[in-house]
Design an enzyme around this catalytic site. Sequence first.
Site, PDB file in Angstrom:
ATOM      1  N   GLY A   8       0.860  -1.179   0.000  1.00  0.00           N
ATOM      2  CA  GLY A   8       0.000   0.000   0.000  1.00  0.00           C
ATOM      3  C   GLY A   8       0.895   1.226   0.000  1.00  0.00           C
ATOM      4  O   GLY A   8       1.672   1.425   0.939  1.00  0.00           O
ATOM      5  N   ALA A   9       0.817   2.009  -1.085  1.00  0.00           N
ATOM      6  CA  ALA A   9       1.682   3.189  -1.201  1.00  0.00           C
ATOM      7  C   ALA A   9       0.859   4.466  -1.092  1.00  0.00           C
ATOM      8  O   ALA A   9       1.162   5.483  -1.706  1.00  0.00           O
ATOM      9  CB  ALA A   9       2.444   3.147  -2.524  1.00  0.00           C
ATOM     10  N   GLY A  10      -0.221   4.392  -0.316  1.00  0.00           N
ATOM     11  CA  GLY A  10      -1.041   5.577  -0.080  1.00  0.00           C
ATOM     12  C   GLY A  10      -0.382   6.454   0.970  1.00  0.00           C
ATOM     13  O   GLY A  10       0.834   6.426   1.152  1.00  0.00           O
ATOM     14  N   VAL A  12      -0.461   6.348   4.323  1.00  0.00           N
ATOM     15  CA  VAL A  12       0.208   5.654   5.431  1.00  0.00           C
ATOM     16  C   VAL A  12       1.455   4.924   4.917  1.00  0.00           C
ATOM     17  O   VAL A  12       2.551   5.076   5.476  1.00  0.00           O
ATOM     18  CB  VAL A  12      -0.747   4.669   6.148  1.00  0.00           C
ATOM     19  CG1 VAL A  12      -0.007   3.877   7.214  1.00  0.00           C
ATOM     20  CG2 VAL A  12      -1.914   5.434   6.783  1.00  0.00           C
ATOM     21  N   ASP A  32       2.140  -1.273  -4.472  1.00  0.00           N
ATOM     22  CA  ASP A  32       0.725  -0.875  -4.532  1.00  0.00           C
ATOM     23  C   ASP A  32       0.089  -1.522  -5.750  1.00  0.00           C
ATOM     24  O   ASP A  32       0.743  -1.790  -6.756  1.00  0.00           O
ATOM     25  CB  ASP A  32       0.578   0.643  -4.613  1.00  0.00           C
ATOM     26  CG  ASP A  32      -0.812   1.108  -4.183  1.00  0.00           C
ATOM     27  OD1 ASP A  32      -0.951   1.594  -3.047  1.00  0.00           O
ATOM     28  OD2 ASP A  32      -1.769   0.952  -4.981  1.00  0.00           O
ATOM     29  N   ARG A  81     -10.522   5.698   6.535  1.00  0.00           N
ATOM     30  CA  ARG A  81     -11.802   6.124   7.084  1.00  0.00           C
ATOM     31  C   ARG A  81     -12.232   7.483   6.554  1.00  0.00           C
ATOM     32  O   ARG A  81     -11.418   8.396   6.453  1.00  0.00           O
ATOM     33  CB  ARG A  81     -11.651   6.213   8.606  1.00  0.00           C
ATOM     34  CG  ARG A  81     -12.935   6.109   9.337  1.00  0.00           C
ATOM     35  CD  ARG A  81     -12.738   5.589  10.751  1.00  0.00           C
ATOM     36  NE  ARG A  81     -11.634   6.180  11.473  1.00  0.00           N
ATOM     37  CZ  ARG A  81     -11.740   6.661  12.702  1.00  0.00           C
ATOM     38  NH1 ARG A  81     -12.891   6.651  13.315  1.00  0.00           N
ATOM     39  NH2 ARG A  81     -10.689   7.126  13.330  1.00  0.00           N
ATOM     40  N   ASN A 119      -7.137  -0.711   8.952  1.00  0.00           N
ATOM     41  CA  ASN A 119      -8.246  -0.690   9.916  1.00  0.00           C
ATOM     42  C   ASN A 119      -9.478  -1.427   9.401  1.00  0.00           C
ATOM     43  O   ASN A 119      -9.636  -1.539   8.187  1.00  0.00           O
ATOM     44  CB  ASN A 119      -8.621   0.762  10.214  1.00  0.00           C
ATOM     45  CG  ASN A 119      -7.732   1.343  11.295  1.00  0.00           C
ATOM     46  OD1 ASN A 119      -7.533   0.727  12.334  1.00  0.00           O
ATOM     47  ND2 ASN A 119      -7.189   2.516  11.037  1.00  0.00           N
ATOM     48  N   ARG A 150      -0.342   9.533  21.123  1.00  0.00           N
ATOM     49  CA  ARG A 150      -1.342  10.621  21.165  1.00  0.00           C
ATOM     50  C   ARG A 150      -1.587  11.060  22.602  1.00  0.00           C
ATOM     51  O   ARG A 150      -1.634  12.254  22.910  1.00  0.00           O
ATOM     52  CB  ARG A 150      -2.646  10.137  20.515  1.00  0.00           C
ATOM     53  CG  ARG A 150      -2.533  10.105  19.000  1.00  0.00           C
ATOM     54  CD  ARG A 150      -3.803   9.621  18.329  1.00  0.00           C
ATOM     55  NE  ARG A 150      -3.686   9.781  16.881  1.00  0.00           N
ATOM     56  CZ  ARG A 150      -4.270   9.008  15.978  1.00  0.00           C
ATOM     57  NH1 ARG A 150      -5.030   7.994  16.368  1.00  0.00           N
ATOM     58  NH2 ARG A 150      -4.119   9.220  14.700  1.00  0.00           N
ATOM     59  N   HIS A 174      -8.073  -0.899  19.023  1.00  0.00           N
ATOM     60  CA  HIS A 174      -7.816   0.405  18.408  1.00  0.00           C
ATOM     61  C   HIS A 174      -9.149   0.944  17.901  1.00  0.00           C
ATOM     62  O   HIS A 174      -9.465   0.880  16.731  1.00  0.00           O
ATOM     63  CB  HIS A 174      -6.827   0.215  17.248  1.00  0.00           C
ATOM     64  CG  HIS A 174      -6.404   1.486  16.608  1.00  0.00           C
ATOM     65  ND1 HIS A 174      -5.906   2.549  17.315  1.00  0.00           N
ATOM     66  CD2 HIS A 174      -6.380   1.868  15.304  1.00  0.00           C
ATOM     67  CE1 HIS A 174      -5.600   3.526  16.474  1.00  0.00           C
ATOM     68  NE2 HIS A 174      -5.891   3.141  15.250  1.00  0.00           N
TER      69      HIS A 174
HETATM   70  N1  APR Z   1      -2.989  -4.413  -2.901  1.00  0.00           N
HETATM   71  C1  APR Z   1      -2.096  -3.404  -2.745  1.00  0.00           C
HETATM   72  N2  APR Z   1      -2.459  -2.137  -2.473  1.00  0.00           N
HETATM   73  C2  APR Z   1      -3.762  -1.874  -2.362  1.00  0.00           C
HETATM   74  C3  APR Z   1      -4.750  -2.883  -2.501  1.00  0.00           C
HETATM   75  C4  APR Z   1      -4.314  -4.195  -2.782  1.00  0.00           C
HETATM   76  N3  APR Z   1      -5.164  -5.202  -2.943  1.00  0.00           N
HETATM   77  N4  APR Z   1      -5.963  -2.312  -2.328  1.00  0.00           N
HETATM   78  C5  APR Z   1      -5.750  -1.008  -2.078  1.00  0.00           C
HETATM   79  N5  APR Z   1      -4.422  -0.736  -2.097  1.00  0.00           N
HETATM   80  C6  APR Z   1      -3.750   0.534  -1.926  1.00  0.00           C
HETATM   81  C7  APR Z   1      -4.462   1.678  -2.639  1.00  0.00           C
HETATM   82  O1  APR Z   1      -4.175   1.690  -4.023  1.00  0.00           O
HETATM   83  C8  APR Z   1      -3.881   2.880  -1.913  1.00  0.00           C
HETATM   84  O2  APR Z   1      -2.748   3.416  -2.573  1.00  0.00           O
HETATM   85  O3  APR Z   1      -3.755   0.924  -0.571  1.00  0.00           O
HETATM   86  C9  APR Z   1      -3.468   2.326  -0.542  1.00  0.00           C
HETATM   87  C10 APR Z   1      -4.238   2.949   0.608  1.00  0.00           C
HETATM   88  O4  APR Z   1      -3.839   4.266   0.672  1.00  0.00           O
HETATM   89  P1  APR Z   1      -4.796   5.462   1.111  1.00  0.00           P
HETATM   90  O5  APR Z   1      -6.091   5.351   0.391  1.00  0.00           O
HETATM   91  O6  APR Z   1      -4.007   6.714   0.994  1.00  0.00           O
HETATM   92  O7  APR Z   1      -5.121   5.139   2.637  1.00  0.00           O
HETATM   93  P2  APR Z   1      -4.151   5.404   3.884  1.00  0.00           P
HETATM   94  O8  APR Z   1      -4.452   6.720   4.470  1.00  0.00           O
HETATM   95  O9  APR Z   1      -2.762   5.083   3.487  1.00  0.00           O
HETATM   96  O10 APR Z   1      -4.692   4.294   4.903  1.00  0.00           O
HETATM   97  C11 APR Z   1      -4.474   2.924   4.664  1.00  0.00           C
HETATM   98  O11 APR Z   1      -4.187   2.357   6.980  1.00  0.00           O
HETATM   99  O12 APR Z   1      -4.443   3.586   8.948  1.00  0.00           O
HETATM  100  C12 APR Z   1      -5.050   2.706   8.058  1.00  0.00           C
HETATM  101  O13 APR Z   1      -7.388   3.306   8.234  1.00  0.00           O
HETATM  102  C13 APR Z   1      -6.267   3.309   7.394  1.00  0.00           C
HETATM  103  O14 APR Z   1      -7.098   1.215   6.578  1.00  0.00           O
HETATM  104  C14 APR Z   1      -6.435   2.409   6.216  1.00  0.00           C
HETATM  105  C15 APR Z   1      -4.984   2.097   5.838  1.00  0.00           C
END
Ligand code: APR
Length: 311
Positions: A8-10, A12, A32, A81, A119, A150, A174
């Site tokens: 996941g390269a979002g 977080v 990702d 969320r 989450n 926190r 959590h």
């Molecule tokens: N495989 C790989 N990556 C995926 C997949 C998958 N099957 N499905 C979704 N993703 C990637 C998305 O493409 C996106 O880049 O996960 C990333 C999630 O990033 P964000 O939408 O920016 O979310 P983020 O704020 O990083 O939170 C991710 O961490 O803290 C928790 O509640 C939060 O569950 C959430 C997670």
Amino acid sequence: MSKVSIIGAGFVGSTVAHWAMISGGCQIVLLDVVDGLAKGKVLDLIQSGPIAGHAIDAIGTTDYADTADSEIVIVTAGVARKPGMTREDLVSINAGIVRDVVQRVVEKSPNAILIMMTNPLDTMTYLAHQVSGLPRERVIGQAGVLDGGRMKTFIAMETGISPENIHTTVLGGHGDEMVPLVRYSTIAGMPLTYFLSQEQIDHIVARTRDGGAEIVRYLKTGSAYYAPGASACKMAQAIIRNQHHIYPASVYLQGEYGLNDICFGVPVVLGKNGIERIIEIDLDEEEKTMMRKSADLIRSTMAHLGQPAHS
Ligand code: APR
């Protein structure tokens, strides 16, 4: 050099990669499902290295083959969320993602330690434990470091005392029913009641419980990532460096704290084998009630997992 993969390269995931780069000592693989996202983020990170003076060994990818033989895999893939949405609302979407991701990860890195961040955290850690077939010592949910951080922040803000002197203990799930333990939180070894009124303490406890949601309300889209990223990185460093640090973490319980077949935040010793030890502290009746309430909330979330966890 330890290989750490981040799925996941979002917000977080890329923030974990950033903190990992600053901490140093690891080879980073950012993956990702979205083509180009991890590659682009890693290229940007690498270019920050010579400017900020950090060496970085990182790749961005969509291919799980690149994650092979990771020592640690940090799972952040999933949906974040949105305002008005509880962590529990996320369960059905993120369960599908976590099932898929964990299966692929373990196929390539059967000896990895998983740090879960998606989450609802305790439920996703439970799912990862079931799907991966890994021993419980190697499936660890990140929550208590963040929640404790926190609480520390709010105590520092209220007292004006350095967070370095503040120790907090936040156990349980959590979620809204997390258990900030005032009796096990101190300022330089002294009880919080020496520095703060009961009213101030109650306010700090409530704000800690609401810590994630408060940020979501400001952001409107998305949720926190700087502090969650720093927390996962602390845990990874404790493992890589075999530090034997005590952190609260979500772990599969087998009778500890009177709980079975649930992932729940408890104090653990983190070292090179993952969870080296689970610590059981004495709780009074009020604290036990809070722990039970917190476990009940997780179980109600787990009930939304739908398909059997082993599928
Ligand atoms: N495989 C790989 N990556 C995926 C997949 C998958 N099957 N499905 C979704 N993703 C990637 C998305 O493409 C996106 O880049 O996960 C990333 C999630 O990033 P964000 O939408 O920016 O979310 P983020 O704020 O990083 O939170 C991710 O961490 O803290 C928790 O509640 C939060 O569950 C959430 C997670």
